[in-house]
Design a protein around this motif. Sequence first.
Motif, PDB file in Angstrom:
ATOM      1  N   ASP A   4      -8.995  -2.524  36.939  1.00 42.59           N
ATOM      2  CA  ASP A   4      -9.172  -1.075  36.886  1.00 42.59           C
ATOM      3  C   ASP A   4     -10.570  -0.750  36.355  1.00 42.59           C
ATOM      4  OD1 ASP A   4      -6.690  -0.450  37.849  1.00 42.59           O
ATOM      5  OD2 ASP A   4      -5.789  -0.103  35.875  1.00 42.59           O
ATOM      6  N   VAL A   5     -11.215   0.235  36.959  1.00 43.10           N
ATOM      7  CA  VAL A   5     -12.493   0.722  36.451  1.00 43.10           C
ATOM      8  C   VAL A   5     -12.242   2.048  35.745  1.00 43.10           C
ATOM      9  CG1 VAL A   5     -13.153   2.011  38.537  1.00 43.10           C
ATOM     10  CG2 VAL A   5     -14.926   1.146  37.009  1.00 43.10           C
ATOM     11  N   ILE A   6     -12.939   2.240  34.644  1.00 42.00           N
ATOM     12  CA  ILE A   6     -12.824   3.458  33.847  1.00 42.00           C
ATOM     13  C   ILE A   6     -14.165   4.189  33.911  1.00 42.00           C
ATOM     14  CG2 ILE A   6     -12.373   4.407  31.545  1.00 42.00           C
ATOM     15  CD1 ILE A   6     -11.050   1.613  30.949  1.00 42.00           C
ATOM     16  N   VAL A   7     -14.119   5.457  34.249  1.00 47.10           N
ATOM     17  CA  VAL A   7     -15.326   6.287  34.251  1.00 47.10           C
ATOM     18  C   VAL A   7     -15.006   7.563  33.480  1.00 47.10           C
ATOM     19  CG1 VAL A   7     -17.050   7.511  35.615  1.00 47.10           C
ATOM     20  CG2 VAL A   7     -16.046   5.399  36.502  1.00 47.10           C
ATOM     21  N   ILE A   8     -15.664   7.742  32.339  1.00 45.61           N
ATOM     22  CA  ILE A   8     -15.451   8.940  31.530  1.00 45.61           C
ATOM     23  C   ILE A   8     -16.817   9.554  31.254  1.00 45.61           C
ATOM     24  CG2 ILE A   8     -14.467   9.926  29.441  1.00 45.61           C
ATOM     25  CD1 ILE A   8     -12.692   7.474  29.210  1.00 45.61           C
ATOM     26  N   SER A   9     -17.000  10.788  31.685  1.00 45.50           N
ATOM     27  CA  SER A   9     -18.292  11.442  31.495  1.00 45.50           C
ATOM     28  C   SER A   9     -18.291  12.270  30.217  1.00 45.50           C
ATOM     29  CB  SER A   9     -18.630  12.317  32.707  1.00 45.50           C
ATOM     30  OG  SER A   9     -17.608  13.256  32.954  1.00 45.50           O
ATOM     31  N   GLU A  10     -19.436  12.821  29.904  1.00 44.76           N
ATOM     32  CA  GLU A  10     -19.607  13.549  28.649  1.00 44.76           C
ATOM     33  C   GLU A  10     -18.677  14.757  28.563  1.00 44.76           C
ATOM     34  OE1 GLU A  10     -23.154  15.852  28.259  1.00 44.76           O
ATOM     35  OE2 GLU A  10     -23.533  15.814  30.395  1.00 44.76           O
ATOM     36  N   ARG A  11     -18.400  15.157  27.357  1.00 48.76           N
ATOM     37  CA  ARG A  11     -17.607  16.330  27.001  1.00 48.76           C
ATOM     38  C   ARG A  11     -16.104  16.117  27.060  1.00 48.76           C
ATOM     39  NH1 ARG A  11     -21.048  20.784  26.293  1.00 48.76           N
ATOM     40  NH2 ARG A  11     -23.152  19.937  26.200  1.00 48.76           N
ATOM     41  N   HIS A  12     -15.645  15.014  27.648  1.00 47.53           N
ATOM     42  CA  HIS A  12     -14.206  14.773  27.684  1.00 47.53           C
ATOM     43  C   HIS A  12     -13.749  14.182  26.350  1.00 47.53           C
ATOM     44  CE1 HIS A  12     -13.663  15.786  31.904  1.00 47.53           C
ATOM     45  NE2 HIS A  12     -14.815  15.162  32.138  1.00 47.53           N
ATOM     46  N   VAL A  13     -12.511  14.485  25.975  1.00 52.76           N
ATOM     47  CA  VAL A  13     -11.975  14.052  24.688  1.00 52.76           C
ATOM     48  C   VAL A  13     -11.027  12.870  24.899  1.00 52.76           C
ATOM     49  CG1 VAL A  13     -10.603  14.702  22.681  1.00 52.76           C
ATOM     50  CG2 VAL A  13     -12.180  16.347  23.700  1.00 52.76           C
ATOM     51  N   VAL A  14     -11.317  11.760  24.210  1.00 57.59           N
ATOM     52  CA  VAL A  14     -10.509  10.543  24.291  1.00 57.59           C
ATOM     53  C   VAL A  14      -9.724  10.387  22.992  1.00 57.59           C
ATOM     54  CG1 VAL A  14     -10.572   8.036  24.558  1.00 57.59           C
ATOM     55  CG2 VAL A  14     -12.171   9.475  25.848  1.00 57.59           C
ATOM     56  N   ASP A  15      -8.456   9.973  23.113  1.00 57.59           N
ATOM     57  CA  ASP A  15      -7.592   9.925  21.934  1.00 57.59           C
ATOM     58  C   ASP A  15      -6.507   8.864  22.147  1.00 57.59           C
ATOM     59  OD1 ASP A  15      -6.430  10.582  19.534  1.00 57.59           O
ATOM     60  OD2 ASP A  15      -5.561  12.471  20.203  1.00 57.59           O
ATOM     61  N   ASN A  16      -5.853   8.457  21.047  1.00 58.91           N
ATOM     62  CA  ASN A  16      -4.667   7.591  21.083  1.00 58.91           C
ATOM     63  C   ASN A  16      -4.869   6.286  21.859  1.00 58.91           C
ATOM     64  OD1 ASN A  16      -3.142   9.466  19.608  1.00 58.91           O
ATOM     65  ND2 ASN A  16      -2.630  10.611  21.459  1.00 58.91           N
ATOM     66  N   PHE A  17      -5.950   5.597  21.555  1.00 55.51           N
ATOM     67  CA  PHE A  17      -6.244   4.340  22.256  1.00 55.51           C
ATOM     68  C   PHE A  17      -5.370   3.211  21.694  1.00 55.51           C
ATOM     69  CE2 PHE A  17      -8.385   0.350  22.948  1.00 55.51           C
ATOM     70  CZ  PHE A  17      -8.891   0.451  24.230  1.00 55.51           C
ATOM     71  N   LYS A  18      -4.702   2.476  22.594  1.00 56.40           N
ATOM     72  CA  LYS A  18      -3.918   1.296  22.225  1.00 56.40           C
ATOM     73  C   LYS A  18      -4.196   0.221  23.262  1.00 56.40           C
ATOM     74  CE  LYS A  18      -0.167   4.128  20.316  1.00 56.40           C
ATOM     75  NZ  LYS A  18       1.265   4.506  20.459  1.00 56.40           N
ATOM     76  N   ALA A  19      -4.325  -1.030  22.805  1.00 54.74           N
ATOM     77  CA  ALA A  19      -4.672  -2.110  23.736  1.00 54.74           C
ATOM     78  C   ALA A  19      -3.922  -3.386  23.378  1.00 54.74           C
ATOM     79  CB  ALA A  19      -6.174  -2.373  23.707  1.00 54.74           C
ATOM     80  N   SER A  20      -3.699  -4.219  24.397  1.00 56.02           N
ATOM     81  CA  SER A  20      -3.104  -5.532  24.166  1.00 56.02           C
ATOM     82  C   SER A  20      -4.133  -6.434  23.506  1.00 56.02           C
ATOM     83  CB  SER A  20      -2.644  -6.142  25.499  1.00 56.02           C
ATOM     84  OG  SER A  20      -3.751  -6.323  26.384  1.00 56.02           O
ATOM     85  N   GLU A  21      -3.652  -7.477  22.815  1.00 54.53           N
ATOM     86  CA  GLU A  21      -4.564  -8.371  22.098  1.00 54.53           C
ATOM     87  C   GLU A  21      -5.483  -9.142  23.034  1.00 54.53           C
ATOM     88  OE1 GLU A  21      -2.404 -10.905  19.502  1.00 54.53           O
ATOM     89  OE2 GLU A  21      -1.686  -9.263  18.200  1.00 54.53           O
TER      90      GLU A  21
END
Length: 293
Positions: A74-91
Amino acid sequence: MLKKQILNTDFRKAQDVLANADFIEDDIILFDKMDATIAAREPRRMTFILVALCMKGHAEFAVDTQMREVGENDVIVISERHVVDNFKASEDLECLCMIISTRFFYDIVKNVSDMSTLFLFSRNHPVTELSVSEVDLFRKYFFLLKEKTAERENRFRRDVVKTLVLAMFYDLSNIIYRINVCSERKQSRADVIFTDFIRLVEGNFKEQRRVGWYAGQMSITPKYLSEAVKQISRRTPNEWIDSYVTLELRVQLKNSAKSIKEIAMDMHFPNQSFLGKYFKEHVGMSPSEYRQS
């Protein structure tokens, strides 16, 4: 219920955290861990552009309160001004990531038409699965950019990296085209308004800097235009117009032999003094100081 405070990300702080990453000052950072930038439980408003490829493992996070899941390829593209929250990831999460400052990005794509596609894409598809060949292409770009960014003795290092990022943007645009063709999702009215607005700005920003003029060309009210543009991009129409104007001023000051008076005439400012006040307000220094820096 208490609202969470939204913190702004910071390019310089990201550099400090990613001490072992490859970077060009205030322009681009390349690294292979995502947790240093968006892996925060508190809301963070992006002040740069993040492009990342998940190579292994999985993660989830919210973009503008909407939960997204990330898996291999998967590719992730997040541009400015967007709000990112609640990040959780596998080890076992492994990602190839690059942070591009907005100034560096706009400098790179200043001559690319229909730039609005990237912002519409990142809003509607912040996470997208790539084909095997597209994953391989992104990996090649990442490691070549990493190699060239590390060549600190190369006097053309920044220009080489800019050219590579521009090429990557074109290939990313091709992926966007594939997704849009295959997607059954119809553009919302706000999407259409934003795209039309950006195209108008690209063609008229030298002569027209009033939101009302653009609204009139589109046969809508300035308020409706402002609401639609802000809904899509998290920026006001004035901010978009100013970003195009200041970028063009920077380019002309650095890359042309025109006098500041001639640039003021070309950009349809009333006079050189007015241009100077405008530039200092938006850039933080006078045109002369910027030219000599």
